[in-house]
Design an enzyme around this catalytic site. Sequence first.
Site, short mmCIF file in Angstrom:
data_model
loop_
_atom_site.label_atom_id
_atom_site.label_comp_id
_atom_site.label_asym_id
_atom_site.label_seq_id
_atom_site.Cartn_x
_atom_site.Cartn_y
_atom_site.Cartn_z
CE LYS A 13 -1.96 -1.08 3.86
NZ LYS A 13 -1.19 -2.37 4.37
NE ARG A 88 -4.48 -1.12 9.95
CZ ARG A 88 -3.50 -0.52 9.16
NH1 ARG A 88 -3.53 0.87 8.98
NH2 ARG A 88 -2.47 -1.42 9.16
NE ARG A 127 7.62 -2.87 6.08
CZ ARG A 127 6.60 -2.83 6.40
NH1 ARG A 127 5.79 -2.03 5.48
NH2 ARG A 127 5.92 -3.36 7.11
NE ARG A 160 6.23 -0.98 9.93
CZ ARG A 160 5.19 -0.76 9.37
NH1 ARG A 160 5.17 0.14 8.11
NH2 ARG A 160 4.11 -0.99 9.73
NE ARG A 171 1.51 -4.90 11.15
CZ ARG A 171 2.85 -4.69 10.30
NH1 ARG A 171 4.19 -5.28 10.69
NH2 ARG A 171 2.84 -4.06 9.36
P1 AP5 Z 1 4.95 -1.56 1.66
O1 AP5 Z 1 4.46 -0.51 0.88
O2 AP5 Z 1 5.78 -1.14 2.89
O3 AP5 Z 1 3.54 -2.45 2.39
P2 AP5 Z 1 2.28 -1.78 3.11
O4 AP5 Z 1 0.98 -2.20 2.61
O5 AP5 Z 1 2.20 -0.29 3.12
O6 AP5 Z 1 2.62 -2.63 4.56
P3 AP5 Z 1 2.64 -1.93 5.89
O7 AP5 Z 1 3.09 -2.90 6.94
O8 AP5 Z 1 3.00 -0.39 5.98
O9 AP5 Z 1 1.00 -1.85 6.33
P4 AP5 Z 1 0.30 -2.12 7.67
O10 AP5 Z 1 -0.84 -1.62 7.07
O11 AP5 Z 1 0.47 -3.12 8.56
O12 AP5 Z 1 1.06 -0.72 8.44
P5 AP5 Z 1 0.75 0.66 8.83
O13 AP5 Z 1 2.19 1.39 8.57
O14 AP5 Z 1 -0.40 1.31 7.96
O15 AP5 Z 1 5.61 -3.06 1.31
C1 AP5 Z 1 5.88 -3.92 2.24
C2 AP5 Z 1 7.31 -4.60 1.79
O16 AP5 Z 1 7.19 -5.29 0.40
C3 AP5 Z 1 8.33 -3.29 1.60
O17 AP5 Z 1 9.77 -3.90 2.04
C4 AP5 Z 1 8.52 -3.31 0.00
O18 AP5 Z 1 9.65 -2.59 -0.47
C5 AP5 Z 1 8.06 -4.74 -0.42
N1 AP5 Z 1 7.24 -4.48 -1.77
C6 AP5 Z 1 6.20 -3.79 -2.18
N2 AP5 Z 1 5.50 -3.81 -3.14
C7 AP5 Z 1 6.32 -5.02 -3.85
C8 AP5 Z 1 6.03 -5.54 -4.95
N3 AP5 Z 1 5.39 -5.44 -5.79
N4 AP5 Z 1 7.00 -6.78 -4.81
C9 AP5 Z 1 7.85 -7.25 -3.96
N5 AP5 Z 1 8.31 -6.35 -2.88
C10 AP5 Z 1 7.15 -5.27 -2.62
O19 AP5 Z 1 0.22 0.49 10.23
C11 AP5 Z 1 0.84 0.25 11.36
C12 AP5 Z 1 0.30 0.00 12.68
O20 AP5 Z 1 -0.21 1.54 12.87
C13 AP5 Z 1 -1.05 -0.96 12.68
O21 AP5 Z 1 -0.70 -2.30 12.86
C14 AP5 Z 1 -1.96 -0.29 13.86
O22 AP5 Z 1 -1.57 -0.75 15.15
C15 AP5 Z 1 -1.47 1.13 13.43
N6 AP5 Z 1 -2.74 1.96 12.59
C16 AP5 Z 1 -2.28 2.56 11.34
N7 AP5 Z 1 -3.42 3.07 10.78
C17 AP5 Z 1 -4.54 2.76 11.56
C18 AP5 Z 1 -5.62 3.03 11.76
N8 AP5 Z 1 -6.49 3.43 10.65
N9 AP5 Z 1 -6.61 2.57 12.82
C19 AP5 Z 1 -5.79 1.81 13.79
N10 AP5 Z 1 -4.74 1.69 14.08
C20 AP5 Z 1 -3.99 1.97 12.91
MG MG Z 2 2.68 1.10 4.77
#
Ligand code: AP5
Ligand code: MG
Length: 214
Positions: A13, A88, A127, A160, A171
């Site tokens: 994402k 979410r 990552r 992370r 997660r």
């Molecule tokens: P990346 O692009 O980093 O993936 P992502 O989908 O952004 O993954 P996240 O881990 O950031 O998602 P998340 O939803 O768990 O975390 P968030 O920060 O939102 O890609 C992942 C890896 O793959 C990278 O190394 C990348 O280089 C590689 N990659 C990408 N595309 C690729 C491809 N096509 N092929 C190969 N490799 C590839 O949330 C973190 C925490 O915050 C949550 O757990 C929660 O506790 C809290 N939080 C955030 N938002 C909310 C909310 N709205 N409500 C409640 N809690 C929240």
């Molecule tokens: Mg992300």
Amino acid sequence: MKIIMLGAPGAGKGTQAKMIAEKYMIPHISTGDIFRANIKEGTELGKQAKEYMDKGQLVPDSLTVNLLLDRVAKDDCKNGYVLDGFPRTIPQAEVLDEALSKLGENIDYAIDVDVPDENIINRMSGRRACVTCGATYHLKHIPPKKEGICDKCGSELILRDDDKPETVKKRLDVYHEQTQPLIDYYTNKGILKTVDGTKDMLEVFGDIVSILGN
Ligand code: AP5
Ligand code: MG
């Protein structure tokens, strides 16, 4: 153009949202990045959010929803934005829809970056993220030019805290329980688009551009 990115943790994402933001000149808003910036700065919000994030749980709506609504009300969001990690849950989606409909606005696209669970754990352990600018890399698939250093801003890259395999598993459970129902929610609104997130990141982006238009 207002866009929501959906998908499991690690689906890509953030990677895609950054490219969308650049191409369409709209801000990329990631609630996860906002929380991580607060953790880094040692703010009260950061301290509270970290407790949940480190366990792989969602941060409560009381800390999340107003933060997001305030952010999208800022001037730079006038021409739209790409939301990454919000909503979410169904209640978060409903609050966002309500706030937008009061302004006579709506979300244009919800893009689901589809990646099976099997691929996720491997992606997360590789990552590396920049603590300063939020850029993400992957040791194997998308390596930085210089090991451990961000190409964009020269800061240090870290694993992370929530990318340990046991936290990633939690997660994923939380995703299936609380976030996946949003796929039906946006399908019913007629704005869901699904892309195959297992493809190479530029191919995935190409598929997204064919949905959004040039
Ligand atoms: P990346 O692009 O980093 O993936 P992502 O989908 O952004 O993954 P996240 O881990 O950031 O998602 P998340 O939803 O768990 O975390 P968030 O920060 O939102 O890609 C992942 C890896 O793959 C990278 O190394 C990348 O280089 C590689 N990659 C990408 N595309 C690729 C491809 N096509 N092929 C190969 N490799 C590839 O949330 C973190 C925490 O915050 C949550 O757990 C929660 O506790 C809290 N939080 C955030 N938002 C909310 C909310 N709205 N409500 C409640 N809690 C929240
Ligand atoms: Mg992300």
